[in-house]
Design a protein around this motif. Structure first.
Motif, PDB file in Angstrom:
ATOM      1  N   LYS A 123       0.850  -1.196   0.000  1.00 50.18           N
ATOM      2  CA  LYS A 123       0.000   0.000   0.000  1.00 50.18           C
ATOM      3  C   LYS A 123       0.887   1.248   0.000  1.00 50.18           C
ATOM      4  CE  LYS A 123      -4.229  -1.758   0.629  1.00 50.18           C
ATOM      5  NZ  LYS A 123      -4.649  -2.261   1.941  1.00 50.18           N
ATOM      6  N   THR A 124       0.248   2.379  -0.055  1.00 49.83           N
ATOM      7  CA  THR A 124       0.953   3.657  -0.075  1.00 49.83           C
ATOM      8  C   THR A 124       2.069   3.742   0.970  1.00 49.83           C
ATOM      9  OG1 THR A 124      -0.982   4.771  -0.914  1.00 49.83           O
ATOM     10  CG2 THR A 124       0.641   6.141   0.199  1.00 49.83           C
ATOM     11  N   GLU A 125       1.751   3.407   2.214  1.00 51.81           N
ATOM     12  CA  GLU A 125       2.748   3.502   3.292  1.00 51.81           C
ATOM     13  C   GLU A 125       3.987   2.658   2.987  1.00 51.81           C
ATOM     14  OE1 GLU A 125       3.055   5.269   6.129  1.00 51.81           O
ATOM     15  OE2 GLU A 125       1.367   6.431   5.350  1.00 51.81           O
ATOM     16  N   HIS A 126       3.756   1.452   2.460  1.00 52.94           N
ATOM     17  CA  HIS A 126       4.893   0.582   2.143  1.00 52.94           C
ATOM     18  C   HIS A 126       5.754   1.209   1.044  1.00 52.94           C
ATOM     19  CE1 HIS A 126       1.667  -2.326   3.535  1.00 52.94           C
ATOM     20  NE2 HIS A 126       2.600  -2.431   4.454  1.00 52.94           N
ATOM     21  N   TYR A 127       5.096   1.755   0.033  1.00 50.81           N
ATOM     22  CA  TYR A 127       5.854   2.372  -1.052  1.00 50.81           C
ATOM     23  C   TYR A 127       6.644   3.577  -0.558  1.00 50.81           C
ATOM     24  CZ  TYR A 127       3.706  -0.634  -4.547  1.00 50.81           C
ATOM     25  OH  TYR A 127       3.328  -1.717  -5.285  1.00 50.81           O
ATOM     26  N   ILE A 128       6.017   4.354   0.326  1.00 49.70           N
ATOM     27  CA  ILE A 128       6.718   5.528   0.849  1.00 49.70           C
ATOM     28  C   ILE A 128       8.047   5.092   1.475  1.00 49.70           C
ATOM     29  CG2 ILE A 128       6.693   7.314   2.654  1.00 49.70           C
ATOM     30  CD1 ILE A 128       3.731   7.628   2.174  1.00 49.70           C
ATOM     31  N   HIS A 129       7.976   4.054   2.323  1.00 52.48           N
ATOM     32  CA  HIS A 129       9.184   3.631   3.011  1.00 52.48           C
ATOM     33  C   HIS A 129      10.202   3.030   2.062  1.00 52.48           C
ATOM     34  CE1 HIS A 129       6.675   3.793   6.785  1.00 52.48           C
ATOM     35  NE2 HIS A 129       7.714   4.539   7.037  1.00 52.48           N
TER      36      HIS A 129
ATOM     37  N   GLN B 274      19.853   5.261  -4.582  1.00 48.17           N
ATOM     38  CA  GLN B 274      19.355   4.421  -5.674  1.00 48.17           C
ATOM     39  C   GLN B 274      18.075   5.033  -6.245  1.00 48.17           C
ATOM     40  OE1 GLN B 274      19.231   0.251  -4.750  1.00 48.17           O
ATOM     41  NE2 GLN B 274      20.624   0.479  -3.012  1.00 48.17           N
ATOM     42  N   LEU B 275      18.236   6.235  -6.831  1.00 48.78           N
ATOM     43  CA  LEU B 275      17.065   6.968  -7.277  1.00 48.78           C
ATOM     44  C   LEU B 275      16.361   6.313  -8.451  1.00 48.78           C
ATOM     45  CD1 LEU B 275      18.581  10.470  -6.715  1.00 48.78           C
ATOM     46  CD2 LEU B 275      16.597   9.539  -5.537  1.00 48.78           C
ATOM     47  N   LYS B 276      17.177   5.735  -9.310  1.00 49.80           N
ATOM     48  CA  LYS B 276      16.578   5.059 -10.479  1.00 49.80           C
ATOM     49  C   LYS B 276      15.696   3.889 -10.020  1.00 49.80           C
ATOM     50  CE  LYS B 276      16.324   4.184 -15.004  1.00 49.80           C
ATOM     51  NZ  LYS B 276      15.288   3.191 -14.901  1.00 49.80           N
ATOM     52  N   GLU B 277      16.213   3.129  -9.046  1.00 50.05           N
ATOM     53  CA  GLU B 277      15.454   1.983  -8.524  1.00 50.05           C
ATOM     54  C   GLU B 277      14.160   2.450  -7.873  1.00 50.05           C
ATOM     55  OE1 GLU B 277      18.597   2.354  -8.397  1.00 50.05           O
ATOM     56  OE2 GLU B 277      19.576   0.474  -8.955  1.00 50.05           O
ATOM     57  N   ALA B 278      14.271   3.549  -7.112  1.00 47.73           N
ATOM     58  CA  ALA B 278      13.074   4.092  -6.447  1.00 47.73           C
ATOM     59  C   ALA B 278      12.048   4.495  -7.497  1.00 47.73           C
ATOM     60  CB  ALA B 278      13.449   5.284  -5.583  1.00 47.73           C
ATOM     61  N   TYR B 279      12.536   5.147  -8.554  1.00 50.57           N
ATOM     62  CA  TYR B 279      11.624   5.587  -9.613  1.00 50.57           C
ATOM     63  C   TYR B 279      10.962   4.385 -10.289  1.00 50.57           C
ATOM     64  CZ  TYR B 279       9.877   7.748 -13.866  1.00 50.57           C
ATOM     65  OH  TYR B 279       9.064   8.169 -14.879  1.00 50.57           O
ATOM     66  N   ASP B 280      11.764   3.345 -10.558  1.00 48.26           N
ATOM     67  CA  ASP B 280      11.203   2.142 -11.182  1.00 48.26           C
ATOM     68  C   ASP B 280      10.141   1.503 -10.297  1.00 48.26           C
ATOM     69  OD1 ASP B 280      12.734   2.483 -13.383  1.00 48.26           O
ATOM     70  OD2 ASP B 280      14.339   1.113 -12.738  1.00 48.26           O
TER      71      ASP B 280
ATOM     72  N   LYS C 164       0.667  -0.599  -9.673  1.00 49.38           N
ATOM     73  CA  LYS C 164      -0.546  -0.680 -10.507  1.00 49.38           C
ATOM     74  C   LYS C 164      -1.581   0.256  -9.894  1.00 49.38           C
ATOM     75  CE  LYS C 164       0.317  -5.505 -11.323  1.00 49.38           C
ATOM     76  NZ  LYS C 164       0.706  -5.985  -9.997  1.00 49.38           N
ATOM     77  N   GLY C 165      -2.204   1.029 -10.743  1.00 54.94           N
ATOM     78  CA  GLY C 165      -3.221   1.954 -10.238  1.00 54.94           C
ATOM     79  C   GLY C 165      -2.617   3.293  -9.841  1.00 54.94           C
ATOM     80  N   ARG C 166      -3.401   4.066  -9.101  1.00 55.48           N
ATOM     81  CA  ARG C 166      -3.017   5.434  -8.765  1.00 55.48           C
ATOM     82  C   ARG C 166      -1.922   5.464  -7.703  1.00 55.48           C
ATOM     83  NH1 ARG C 166      -4.373   8.356  -5.520  1.00 55.48           N
ATOM     84  NH2 ARG C 166      -4.353  10.515  -5.411  1.00 55.48           N
ATOM     85  N   VAL C 167      -0.936   6.297  -7.933  1.00 56.05           N
ATOM     86  CA  VAL C 167       0.113   6.472  -6.932  1.00 56.05           C
ATOM     87  C   VAL C 167      -0.230   7.701  -6.103  1.00 56.05           C
ATOM     88  CG1 VAL C 167       2.547   6.918  -6.544  1.00 56.05           C
ATOM     89  CG2 VAL C 167       1.845   5.469  -8.449  1.00 56.05           C
ATOM     90  N   ASP C 168      -0.280   7.524  -4.789  1.00 58.26           N
ATOM     91  CA  ASP C 168      -0.603   8.655  -3.926  1.00 58.26           C
ATOM     92  C   ASP C 168       0.506   9.699  -4.006  1.00 58.26           C
ATOM     93  OD1 ASP C 168      -2.636   9.138  -1.435  1.00 58.26           O
ATOM     94  OD2 ASP C 168      -0.688  10.139  -1.145  1.00 58.26           O
ATOM     95  N   VAL C 169       0.112  10.947  -3.909  1.00 59.89           N
ATOM     96  CA  VAL C 169       1.080  12.040  -4.044  1.00 59.89           C
ATOM     97  C   VAL C 169       2.168  11.959  -2.955  1.00 59.89           C
ATOM     98  CG1 VAL C 169      -0.309  13.665  -2.704  1.00 59.89           C
ATOM     99  CG2 VAL C 169       1.356  14.534  -4.352  1.00 59.89           C
ATOM    100  N   SER C 170       1.838  11.352  -1.818  1.00 62.16           N
ATOM    101  CA  SER C 170       2.834  11.258  -0.750  1.00 62.16           C
ATOM    102  C   SER C 170       4.025  10.381  -1.157  1.00 62.16           C
ATOM    103  CB  SER C 170       2.186  10.719   0.521  1.00 62.16           C
ATOM    104  OG  SER C 170       1.524   9.512   0.247  1.00 62.16           O
ATOM    105  N   VAL C 171       3.788   9.414  -2.053  1.00 61.74           N
ATOM    106  CA  VAL C 171       4.899   8.587  -2.542  1.00 61.74           C
ATOM    107  C   VAL C 171       5.823   9.451  -3.399  1.00 61.74           C
ATOM    108  CG1 VAL C 171       5.533   6.547  -3.877  1.00 61.74           C
ATOM    109  CG2 VAL C 171       3.443   6.537  -2.497  1.00 61.74           C
ATOM    110  N   TRP C 172       5.216  10.270  -4.257  1.00 63.93           N
ATOM    111  CA  TRP C 172       6.022  11.213  -5.041  1.00 63.93           C
ATOM    112  C   TRP C 172       6.740  12.181  -4.113  1.00 63.93           C
ATOM    113  CZ3 TRP C 172       7.349  10.168  -9.740  1.00 63.93           C
ATOM    114  CH2 TRP C 172       6.507   9.392 -10.540  1.00 63.93           C
TER     115      TRP C 172
END
Length: 553
Positions: free
Chosen positions: A442-448, A458-464, A470-478
């Motif tokens: 979920k969003t929280e997991h992606y944030i971390h 590892q910015l490229k990896e984070a971006y990948d 899949k689906g909408r990425v919450d703005v907090s992840v960005w």
DNA sequence: GTAGGGTTAG
């Protein structure tokens, strides 16, 4: 003698009768050789049930040879109400093969048990049986069915039962209306409400509660206000139950002014209304008010219970001062509920957030019973202090105990990895979560994960990783990604970040501040100016500090 | 046979 017993019986029916008075009464009945009488047996079974002495209730039932349907219903209800559904069902089965015929109350009670244990299959079978007994048009059975089907989310089946009844009584109307309410289908609920009024049926407090309960968010607050207004206009007594639902509605919508107004109108606020109000203040971020209402409750109101203590502990955790929280802890100890799972879990979190991890861990160690929430609390707390290895150790304990980790467990673990900078461990838990425990990220997991990879460069990896969502990425992840790019002075992903942040501009101005930092770092002053000038709603809210600091850099 | 509040995730 009978007259004396009858008098004693009526005394026992008072709400405050106790287990010992039940025992005395039981002894009297035995002495007068009346224990074979199903009438007295039923009464005593009910008294035992009220006092949670199921064993005595069952013994008496077993010893009574003549079992009226009242006696059967009492013992079945006793088991069902204390969630011993298996026993309740076994008894029901026995009843079906006995000489006694089940009645509408039996079916209603067993149906409720099916709903409480979410057993759709059993409910359907029961429905079939009840039809077999010719009870499908019975008001008590059908209102129980409408309730149970809608509680299990089967609103169409509920409506099928309801429509089968020619002239529903008020309880049936209420059951159907609150069915729509609880599944969030408030338009249907209001439509049905109008139909009801057109048939000449007058609503009561239950109707109003049913209509309002499904309304949870701000967009529906107006509807709630209209219903509120309607009940006042029609001179419907705002009884305490309706009022307390209104307190909860307004609190959920963070409209604390209205919540307080209704709360003040309560003749005698009960624990639920106090709790709704206090939770409302806490959720609205007014922790000080939440705690001051709690103090008032301690002095003038009903005694708090574990649920409320957990609520106020989480409020005091937000204050980051240990004073109020430890006072509540002391209160909980005095009232012997400090070891309740709910209370302890909130205590662990409160102590950790207020800077006393050690006490939090002690609370955890002293818990006689733990659930996944308590484990999650201690994992997050350890993580907060960068003590990742100990958090991992607790995770192992969860598995040893045979408990199932949940979403929050992994949020805690990943956050622990973040705080300790353990990229590989974080990756490992992220994969384990998805592959072994089949928990969707979920969003929280992606944030971390983004922070963990990003902070490691590892910015490229984070971006990948973000792109793989899949689906909408919450703005907090960005936002997390943006802050990593900022600290690494990496401008490679500026455009794509800007696109996502600007789409969510009005929601949170922190991201535009960070974005302007990134733009400034890249020397794109025109874009910075444009961001500051063209961002409409967020314009006024955007703090000037980052702008100034970037100019002078 | 019908009603309302809850802990953990920075």
């Amino acid at each position: 003698m009978h007259i004396k017993l009858k008098a004693l019986l009526s005394e026992l029916t008072q709400p405050n009768q106790t287990l010992s008075s039940t025992r005395i009464f039981h002894a009297l009945i035995i002495k007068n050789r009346l224990s074979q009488d199903p009438f007295y047996a039923t009464k005593i079974v009910r008294f035992y049930a009220i006092n949670n002495d199921l064993i005595s209730a069952r013994n008496l039932f077993d010893e009574t040879p003549q079992r009226s349907i009242y006696l059967w219903n009492s013992i079945i209800r006793a088991y069902a109400q204390s969630h011993k559904f298996h026993d309740a069902f076994m008894l029901f089965k026995h009843l079906l093969i006995s000489e006694t015929r089940p009645d509408n109350y039996t079916f209603a009670c067993v149906a409720r048990a099916c709903a409480e244990r979410s057993d759709i299959k059993a409910l359907r079978i029961l429905h079939g049986k009840l039809v077999g007994f010719g009870l499908e048009l019975d008001f008590i059975c059908s209102s129980a069915l409408v309730n149970c089907y809608s509680k299990l989310g089967l609103i169409d089946e509920a409506s099928f039962v309801f429509r089968g009844i020619d002239k529903p009584d008020l309880v049936l109307w209420n059951a159907m209306i609150s069915g729509y309410g609880s599944c969030g289908d408030w338009t249907e609920g209001i439509e049905l409400f109008n139909t009801m009024l057109n048939t000449g049926m007058w609503p009561d407090g239950y109707t109003m509660v049913g209509l309002i309960t499904g309304l949870a968010d701000h967009s529906l607050l107006k509807v709630g206000e209209t219903i509120h207004g309607f009940s006042v206009k029609c001179g419907l007594v705002l009884n305490d139950h309706v009022a307390s639902v209104l307190v909860s509605l307004y609190s959920r919508c963070k409209n604390m002014e209205s919540a307080c107004r209704v709360f003040d109108s309560l003749i005698r606020a009960d624990l639920i209304s106090w709790s709704a109000l206090i939770a409302g203040f806490s959720q609205a971020g007014d922790y000080v008010k939440a705690l001051s209402f709690f103090r008032e409750l301690i002095m003038n109101g009903p005694g708090p219970d574990p649920i409320l203590l957990a609520t106020v502990l989480s409020a005091s955790a937000q204050l980051v001062t240990v004073g109020p929280g430890s006072e509540i802890h002391a209160y909980a100890i005095r009232h012997e509920c400090s070891t309740e799972v709910l209370v302890s879990s909130a205590l662990i979190d409160m102590y950790a957030k207020c800077g006393f991890l050690g006490i939090g861990v002690k609370v955890f160690e002293n818990m006689p019973k733990r659930n996944i929430v308590s484990y999650n609390s201690v994992i997050s707390s350890l993580g907060l202090y960068g003590r990742a290895p100990e958090a991992f150790h607790i995770f192992e304990k969860i598995l040893e105990e045979g408990l199932k980790p949940d979403e929050t467990t992994f949020v805690g673990l990943l956050s622990a990895c973040c705080h300790a900078g353990l990229v590989n461990e974080g990756r490992k838990y992220f994969t384990t979560m998805k592959r072994v425990f089949r928990i969707e990220a979920k969003t929280e997991h992606y944030i971390h994960m983004v922070k963990l990879l990003g902070m490691d460069g590892q910015l490229k990896e984070a971006y990948d990783l973000i792109k793989s969502v899949k689906g909408r990425v919450d703005v907090s992840v960005w936002g997390a990604f943006l802050s990593c790019c900022n600290s690494h002075k990496n401008y490679e992903f500026l455009e794509v970040i800007a696109k996502h942040v600007l789409e969510n501009e009005s929601k949170d101005c922190r991201y535009s501040v960070m974005l302007s930092n990134l733009l400034a770092g890249d020397g794109r002053w025109d874009d910075v100016k444009q961001l500051r000038g063209d961002n409409g709603g967020a314009k006024g809210k955007m703090p000037g500090i980052s702008w100034i600091s970037d100019m002078s850099r």
